[in-house]
Design a protein around this motif. Structure first.
Motif, PDB file in Angstrom:
ATOM      1  N   LYS A  13       0.839  -1.196   0.000  1.00 18.40           N
ATOM      2  CA  LYS A  13       0.000   0.000   0.000  1.00 18.40           C
ATOM      3  C   LYS A  13       0.876   1.249   0.000  1.00 18.40           C
ATOM      4  O   LYS A  13       1.989   1.242   0.528  1.00 18.40           O
ATOM      5  CB  LYS A  13      -0.943   0.014   1.210  1.00 18.40           C
ATOM      6  CG  LYS A  13      -2.009  -1.076   1.188  1.00 18.40           C
ATOM      7  CD  LYS A  13      -2.899  -0.995   2.413  1.00 18.40           C
ATOM      8  CE  LYS A  13      -4.085  -1.950   2.312  1.00 18.40           C
ATOM      9  NZ  LYS A  13      -3.687  -3.343   2.116  1.00 18.40           N
ATOM     10  N   GLN A  15       0.389   5.237   1.042  1.00 18.22           N
ATOM     11  CA  GLN A  15      -0.462   6.261   1.647  1.00 18.22           C
ATOM     12  C   GLN A  15       0.131   7.636   1.362  1.00 18.22           C
ATOM     13  O   GLN A  15       1.315   7.879   1.594  1.00 18.22           O
ATOM     14  CB  GLN A  15      -0.564   6.047   3.156  1.00 18.22           C
ATOM     15  CG  GLN A  15      -1.361   7.108   3.893  1.00 18.22           C
ATOM     16  CD  GLN A  15      -2.830   7.094   3.522  1.00 18.22           C
ATOM     17  OE1 GLN A  15      -3.522   6.097   3.713  1.00 18.22           O
ATOM     18  NE2 GLN A  15      -3.322   8.199   2.978  1.00 18.22           N
ATOM     19  N   TYR A  17       0.243  11.832   1.906  1.00 18.99           N
ATOM     20  CA  TYR A  17       0.022  12.860   2.922  1.00 18.99           C
ATOM     21  C   TYR A  17       0.225  14.232   2.286  1.00 18.99           C
ATOM     22  O   TYR A  17       0.979  14.382   1.317  1.00 18.99           O
ATOM     23  CB  TYR A  17       0.994  12.700   4.091  1.00 18.99           C
ATOM     24  CG  TYR A  17       0.792  11.449   4.910  1.00 18.99           C
ATOM     25  CD1 TYR A  17       0.074  11.480   6.102  1.00 18.99           C
ATOM     26  CD2 TYR A  17       1.324  10.233   4.498  1.00 18.99           C
ATOM     27  CE1 TYR A  17      -0.108  10.335   6.860  1.00 18.99           C
ATOM     28  CE2 TYR A  17       1.143   9.078   5.244  1.00 18.99           C
ATOM     29  CZ  TYR A  17       0.429   9.134   6.425  1.00 18.99           C
ATOM     30  OH  TYR A  17       0.244   7.991   7.168  1.00 18.99           O
ATOM     31  N   ARG A  25      -3.590  12.695   6.185  1.00 20.26           N
ATOM     32  CA  ARG A  25      -3.710  11.712   5.107  1.00 20.26           C
ATOM     33  C   ARG A  25      -4.589  12.240   3.982  1.00 20.26           C
ATOM     34  O   ARG A  25      -5.545  12.968   4.221  1.00 20.26           O
ATOM     35  CB  ARG A  25      -4.308  10.409   5.632  1.00 20.26           C
ATOM     36  CG  ARG A  25      -3.417   9.667   6.610  1.00 20.26           C
ATOM     37  CD  ARG A  25      -4.040   8.333   6.974  1.00 20.26           C
ATOM     38  NE  ARG A  25      -3.187   7.569   7.869  1.00 20.26           N
ATOM     39  CZ  ARG A  25      -3.461   6.346   8.287  1.00 20.26           C
ATOM     40  NH1 ARG A  25      -4.583   5.750   7.893  1.00 20.26           N
ATOM     41  NH2 ARG A  25      -2.634   5.715   9.096  1.00 20.26           N
ATOM     42  N   GLU A  26      -4.254  11.824   2.772  1.00 20.78           N
ATOM     43  CA  GLU A  26      -5.074  12.159   1.613  1.00 20.78           C
ATOM     44  C   GLU A  26      -5.840  10.913   1.180  1.00 20.78           C
ATOM     45  O   GLU A  26      -5.362  10.109   0.380  1.00 20.78           O
ATOM     46  CB  GLU A  26      -4.200  12.674   0.472  1.00 20.78           C
ATOM     47  CG  GLU A  26      -3.632  14.060   0.707  1.00 20.78           C
ATOM     48  CD  GLU A  26      -3.200  14.718  -0.588  1.00 20.78           C
ATOM     49  OE1 GLU A  26      -3.165  14.033  -1.622  1.00 20.78           O
ATOM     50  OE2 GLU A  26      -2.898  15.919  -0.555  1.00 20.78           O
ATOM     51  N   GLY A  27      -7.023  10.747   1.724  1.00 15.78           N
ATOM     52  CA  GLY A  27      -7.864   9.622   1.345  1.00 15.78           C
ATOM     53  C   GLY A  27      -7.315   8.283   1.802  1.00 15.78           C
ATOM     54  O   GLY A  27      -6.436   8.194   2.660  1.00 15.78           O
ATOM     55  N   GLU A  28      -7.852   7.228   1.191  1.00 13.75           N
ATOM     56  CA  GLU A  28      -7.431   5.876   1.510  1.00 13.75           C
ATOM     57  C   GLU A  28      -6.129   5.543   0.780  1.00 13.75           C
ATOM     58  O   GLU A  28      -5.839   6.115  -0.272  1.00 13.75           O
ATOM     59  CB  GLU A  28      -8.520   4.874   1.108  1.00 13.75           C
ATOM     60  CG  GLU A  28      -9.813   5.025   1.886  1.00 13.75           C
ATOM     61  CD  GLU A  28      -9.616   4.781   3.369  1.00 13.75           C
ATOM     62  OE1 GLU A  28      -8.872   3.836   3.712  1.00 13.75           O
ATOM     63  OE2 GLU A  28     -10.176   5.542   4.174  1.00 13.75           O
ATOM     64  N   PRO A  29      -5.341   4.620   1.323  1.00 16.69           N
ATOM     65  CA  PRO A  29      -4.090   4.262   0.647  1.00 16.69           C
ATOM     66  C   PRO A  29      -4.340   3.557  -0.681  1.00 16.69           C
ATOM     67  O   PRO A  29      -5.335   2.847  -0.845  1.00 16.69           O
ATOM     68  CB  PRO A  29      -3.396   3.332   1.650  1.00 16.69           C
ATOM     69  CG  PRO A  29      -4.497   2.792   2.503  1.00 16.69           C
ATOM     70  CD  PRO A  29      -5.520   3.887   2.588  1.00 16.69           C
ATOM     71  N   LEU A  30      -3.427   3.769  -1.626  1.00 19.83           N
ATOM     72  CA  LEU A  30      -3.470   3.043  -2.890  1.00 19.83           C
ATOM     73  C   LEU A  30      -2.951   1.627  -2.664  1.00 19.83           C
ATOM     74  O   LEU A  30      -1.943   1.433  -1.991  1.00 19.83           O
ATOM     75  CB  LEU A  30      -2.604   3.742  -3.935  1.00 19.83           C
ATOM     76  CG  LEU A  30      -3.087   5.095  -4.458  1.00 19.83           C
ATOM     77  CD1 LEU A  30      -2.023   5.712  -5.358  1.00 19.83           C
ATOM     78  CD2 LEU A  30      -4.387   4.932  -5.230  1.00 19.83           C
ATOM     79  N   THR A  31      -3.623   0.654  -3.236  1.00 21.81           N
ATOM     80  CA  THR A  31      -3.201  -0.739  -3.134  1.00 21.81           C
ATOM     81  C   THR A  31      -2.742  -1.214  -4.503  1.00 21.81           C
ATOM     82  O   THR A  31      -3.458  -1.046  -5.493  1.00 21.81           O
ATOM     83  CB  THR A  31      -4.356  -1.632  -2.638  1.00 21.81           C
ATOM     84  OG1 THR A  31      -4.806  -1.159  -1.366  1.00 21.81           O
ATOM     85  CG2 THR A  31      -3.895  -3.076  -2.498  1.00 21.81           C
TER      86      THR A  31
END
Length: 235
Positions: A13, A15, A17, A25-31
């Motif tokens: 992931k 994440q 910032y 944090r800027e939204g949900e983490p990229l997976t």
């Protein structure tokens, strides 16, 4: 069967910032779609090798240790041979209904590259297994590998370079190795008490219960001498 033996596949992931202290944090983490096969980490030590005219050789004067860099390759695939983070043993059908791999790549780029609200690249946190790397993206190369007969790409390999970026608070803490903002390890001696060790690390004994919890201790009075205790950073 293999998953039961090795455990569930945990995908890497990223994440983002919006601040250098890594608090917003800027939204949900990229997976990632598929975990990398591996990664490269480089440490660079810079020296000054100025050599006077007519001399033979020179003394290398130490200049600095540059922040580490890491290289990753991320695969984006819409051929249908990827499922749940694994390659499937199926044949590639170039005439199957296209999935938009370009949209996946653009989502990846927008998630890690530029933040218009702060007018600079985003601050990133890479998370995968034991890897925890705070950084910024310094380069991204995209290789379009496979195409449908109509020219639409269906597989893209992204080669990303990240340079370590630590918050000012953490850099200050690491400069002072006794700081309570970094993890400490202490080997327990026969006459040591957990509350006094907590006092030594945190300048107060109020966190000794948190230390016990972090080390999975069930009691405070019967800790064997030689036990390695970890004192986590203050949040």
């Amino acid at each position: 069967m293999l998953e039961n033996f090795l455990g569930k596949v945990e995908k890497m992931k990223i994440q983002a910032y919006s601040d250098p202290e890594f608090t917003r944090r800027e939204g949900e983490p990229l997976t990632v779609q598929l975990n990398p096969d591996g990664y490269t980490r480089q440490l660079q030590i810079q020296y000054c090798d100025t050599q006077p005219a007519g001399s033979v050789g020179s003394d290398l004067g130490f200049v600095k240790v540059s922040p580490p860099e890491m290289w990753f390759e991320f695969l984006f695939d819409s051929t249908g041979v990827l499922q749940d983070g694994s390659l499937l043993p199926t044949a590639l059908d170039p005439f199957s209904s296209p999935k938009d791999v370009v949209a996946k790549v653009e989502e990846f780029i927008s998630g890690i590259v530029y933040d218009g609200t702060i007018h600079r690249s985003k601050y990133l946190e890479l998370l995968w297994g034991t890897l925890h790397f705070t950084c910024v993206l310094t380069a991204l190369d995209l290789e379009y590998k496979l195409f449908r007969p109509d020219g639409k790409p269906i597989r893209v390999l992204a080669k990303a370079t990240f340079k370590e970026f630590k918050s000012r608070r953490l850099r200050t803490a690491e400069a002072n190795r006794q700081s309570p903002d970094i993890t400490h390890r202490k080997d327990l001696k026969s006459n040591d008490r957990l509350s006094l060790l907590a006092q030594e690390v945190y300048t107060t004994d109020r966190y000794y219960i948190d230390v016990a919890r972090a080390n999975d201790l069930t009691g405070f009075r019967r800790i064997r001498a030689g036990t390695a205790l970890y004192f986590p950073p203050l949040k």
